[in-house]
Design an enzyme around this catalytic site. Structure first.
Site, PDB file in Angstrom:
ATOM      1  N   ASP A  19       0.840  -1.355  -0.014  1.00 50.92           N
ATOM      2  CA  ASP A  19      -0.263   0.066  -0.035  1.00 50.92           C
ATOM      3  C   ASP A  19       0.853   1.310  -0.420  1.00 50.92           C
ATOM      4  O   ASP A  19       0.401   1.751  -1.042  1.00 50.92           O
ATOM      5  CB  ASP A  19      -0.814   0.018   1.006  1.00 50.92           C
ATOM      6  N   GLU A 275       1.277  -6.610  -5.140  1.00 62.30           N
ATOM      7  CA  GLU A 275       1.640  -6.175  -6.004  1.00 62.30           C
ATOM      8  C   GLU A 275       2.736  -4.832  -6.946  1.00 62.30           C
ATOM      9  O   GLU A 275       3.362  -5.421  -8.412  1.00 62.30           O
ATOM     10  CB  GLU A 275      -0.143  -5.185  -6.187  1.00 62.30           C
TER      11      GLU A 275
HETATM   12  O1  TRH Z   1       4.257  -6.159   0.731  1.00 66.15           O
HETATM   13  P1  TRH Z   1       3.392  -6.817  -0.249  1.00 66.15           P
HETATM   14  O2  TRH Z   1       2.872  -8.097   0.687  1.00 66.15           O
HETATM   15  O3  TRH Z   1       2.123  -5.913  -0.478  1.00 66.15           O
HETATM   16  C1  TRH Z   1       0.695  -6.454  -0.063  1.00 66.15           C
HETATM   17  C2  TRH Z   1       0.182  -6.198  -1.636  1.00 66.15           C
HETATM   18  O4  TRH Z   1       0.511  -4.430  -2.062  1.00 66.15           O
HETATM   19  C3  TRH Z   1      -1.784  -6.407  -1.977  1.00 66.15           C
HETATM   20  O5  TRH Z   1      -2.114  -6.557  -2.794  1.00 66.15           O
HETATM   21  C4  TRH Z   1      -1.806  -6.021  -0.685  1.00 66.15           C
HETATM   22  O6  TRH Z   1      -3.188  -6.142  -0.630  1.00 66.15           O
HETATM   23  C5  TRH Z   1      -1.291  -6.005   0.874  1.00 66.15           C
HETATM   24  O7  TRH Z   1      -0.220  -5.597   0.315  1.00 66.15           O
HETATM   25  C6  TRH Z   1      -1.739  -4.772   1.480  1.00 66.15           C
HETATM   26  O8  TRH Z   1       4.003  -7.047  -1.649  1.00 66.15           O
HETATM   27  P2  TRH Z   1       4.573  -5.844  -2.680  1.00 66.15           P
HETATM   28  O9  TRH Z   1       2.886  -4.812  -3.209  1.00 66.15           O
HETATM   29  O10 TRH Z   1       5.039  -6.484  -3.893  1.00 66.15           O
HETATM   30  O11 TRH Z   1       5.082  -4.123  -2.020  1.00 66.15           O
HETATM   31  C7  TRH Z   1       6.354  -5.087  -1.820  1.00 66.15           C
HETATM   32  C8  TRH Z   1       7.042  -3.262  -1.451  1.00 66.15           C
HETATM   33  O12 TRH Z   1       8.565  -3.278  -0.834  1.00 66.15           O
HETATM   34  C9  TRH Z   1       8.172  -2.414  -2.820  1.00 66.15           C
HETATM   35  O13 TRH Z   1       7.191  -1.649  -3.086  1.00 66.15           O
HETATM   36  C10 TRH Z   1       8.799  -3.544  -3.018  1.00 66.15           C
HETATM   37  C11 TRH Z   1       9.372  -3.106  -1.744  1.00 66.15           C
HETATM   38  N1  TRH Z   1      10.598  -4.093  -1.421  1.00 66.15           N
HETATM   39  C12 TRH Z   1      11.367  -2.926  -0.817  1.00 66.15           C
HETATM   40  O14 TRH Z   1      11.826  -1.481  -0.999  1.00 66.15           O
HETATM   41  N2  TRH Z   1      13.181  -3.734  -0.563  1.00 66.15           N
HETATM   42  C13 TRH Z   1      13.046  -5.068  -0.002  1.00 66.15           C
HETATM   43  O15 TRH Z   1      13.757  -5.190  -0.328  1.00 66.15           O
HETATM   44  C14 TRH Z   1      12.154  -5.904  -0.828  1.00 66.15           C
HETATM   45  C15 TRH Z   1      12.230  -7.395  -0.483  1.00 66.15           C
HETATM   46  C16 TRH Z   1      11.151  -5.142  -1.105  1.00 66.15           C
END
Ligand code: TRH
Length: 381
Positions: A19, A275
């Site tokens: 989010d 996402e």
């Molecule tokens: O963290 P998430 O599982 O977020 C989820 C999804 O958005 C889902 O649709 C929603 O319903 C839920 O949250 C509430 O996975 P997502 O979307 O990939 O977000 C991860 C974020 O973290 C992304 O912006 C990449 C970032 N990230 C880093 O900045 N550094 C890291 O080392 C990693 C592994 C990820």
């Protein structure tokens, strides 16, 4: 047709990072690339501080990379004193505070009001994109539902200007890649190694994947930023002494958001989730495996199948089956022993097809540009 210069973006963190990750990325794009004055209202700044460590999680107001970030405590903010924006964007159905909505109803002209929805490749998204929904109580106000997506009949995907040029420079510069690996505490993988990045939810079959990779006929670098995946990797490594094959396991700290892109660019295969990392893996243009956010009544399976059928549509049957087989193994928790070798044998062609897929996605406007166009040129208020 009038240009709306001041945007308020509201984001309530449900769980995890997506989010805040999406709301910040979008806000930064609106500010940096479209010259908007953006206030991002976030109810939990600790999550943003993980993604952007320069964030002060204790501050009520601050600038982070050009975005005015405000702590959103709906009852503690005096909206009339703060003033309302020209465009109000609520992310993922988080409700705009009622006093703010009341002020919107009184303002002339009324602000544009948009709700940004979750990403899905399902066909119905095209029909629902940009639909209006009049407010039941504040009659003059209409909220529009804006859907990101994979086709030209949706709002598109978040993609910063110049992102793919930076990716190409990084991917073609061995020195930059090696410096990157060292900077995250990973010995640069030799050219024959397979580099795998790992990011997933609890319950994913980490052991099954790692066991399959330990039978890979060559060195495998597995790199997992801190979280569920890194804990699973460390546990597997503890248990698997002697049976790790060529796997070198690296549990690394959680990376800042822009550096995580570099991990995806540098790896040969990316396991991603939710996402935002899912979209970033597509811009990395490397083979990837997606774990959608688990939902009740298996709704995530529908999302998975809808995406797979678009992504594999340009592949021949055997390659599409290899991709589907590995994605199924990852999401169902079984079948790696056959799915991994089938995928690995076709990895080069799958990599080529993924690059093509990335090119195709780039023919659509990015999400920030589509939103600005919608607010400035499509909506009338
Ligand atoms: O963290 P998430 O599982 O977020 C989820 C999804 O958005 C889902 O649709 C929603 O319903 C839920 O949250 C509430 O996975 P997502 O979307 O990939 O977000 C991860 C974020 O973290 C992304 O912006 C990449 C970032 N990230 C880093 O900045 N550094 C890291 O080392 C990693 C592994 C990820």
């Amino acid at each position: 047709m009038s240009e709306r210069s001041h945007w308020d973006v509201f984001c309530r963190i449900v769980d995890n990072f997506g989010d805040a990750g999406v709301a910040f990325r979008l806000s930064r794009g609106l500010a940096r690339e479209h010259g908007k004055r953006v206030r991002l209202w976030l109810d939990d700044l600790t999550v943003l501080a993980k993604l952007h460590p320069e964030t002060d999680a204790g501050a009520d107001a601050q600038f982070v990379d050009g975005v005015e970030v405000r702590r959103w405590q709906p009852d503690a903010v005096h909206w009339r004193a703060e003033g309302i924006a020209d465009v109000v964007l609520e992310t993922f159905g988080c409700d705009t505070p009622e006093p703010y909505v009341a002020a919107m109803a009184e303002a002339k002209p009324h602000p544009r009001w948009i709700n940004l929805e979750y990403l899905s490749a399902e066909a119905w998204v095209e029909d629902s994109h940009a639909l209006p929904s009049p407010h039941p109580r504040f009659a003059p106000l209409t909220r529009h539902f804006f859907f990101p997506g994979f086709t030209g009949r949706t709002g598109g995907l978040l993609r910063e200007r110049g992102l793919l040029v930076r990716r190409d420079q990084f991917q073609s510069d061995l020195g930059a890649r090696q410096a990157f690996w060292r900077s995250i505490g990973v010995e640069p993988p030799p050219p024959e190694a397979l580099a795998v990045s790992l990011f997933g939810y609890a319950g994913a079959p980490y052991d099954g994947l790692l066991d399959a990779l330990s039978r890979h006929p060559g060195p495998v670098w597995v790199v997992a930023p801190e979280g569920v995946a890194s804990a699973a990797l460390a546990a597997w490594q503890g248990r698997a002494s002697g049976a790790k094959g060529g796997v070198r396991a690296y549990a690394i700290p959680f990376l800042p958001q822009d550096r995580y892109d570099e991990l995806l660019w540098a790896s040969d295969l990316n396991f991603v989730r939710g996402e935002d990392s899912f979209v970033r893996a597509q811009w990395a243009a490397k083979p990837f495996v997606w774990q959608p956010y688990p939902q009740a009544d298996e709704a995530h399976r529908v999302k998975l199948d809808a995406f797979l059928s678009r992504y594999t549509a340009g592949m021949d049957r055997a390659h599409a089956a290899a991709v589907t087989g590995l994605w199924d193994a990852w999401n169902r928790g079984e079948g790696f022993a056959t799915a991994w070798p089938a995928f690995d044998a076709r990895r080069e062609i799958i990599a080529y097809a993924t690059r093509e897929w990335c090119h195709r996605l780039c023919t659509h406007a990015d999400l920030a540009t589509a939103l600005v166009d919608f607010a400035d040129n499509v909506l009338v208020g």
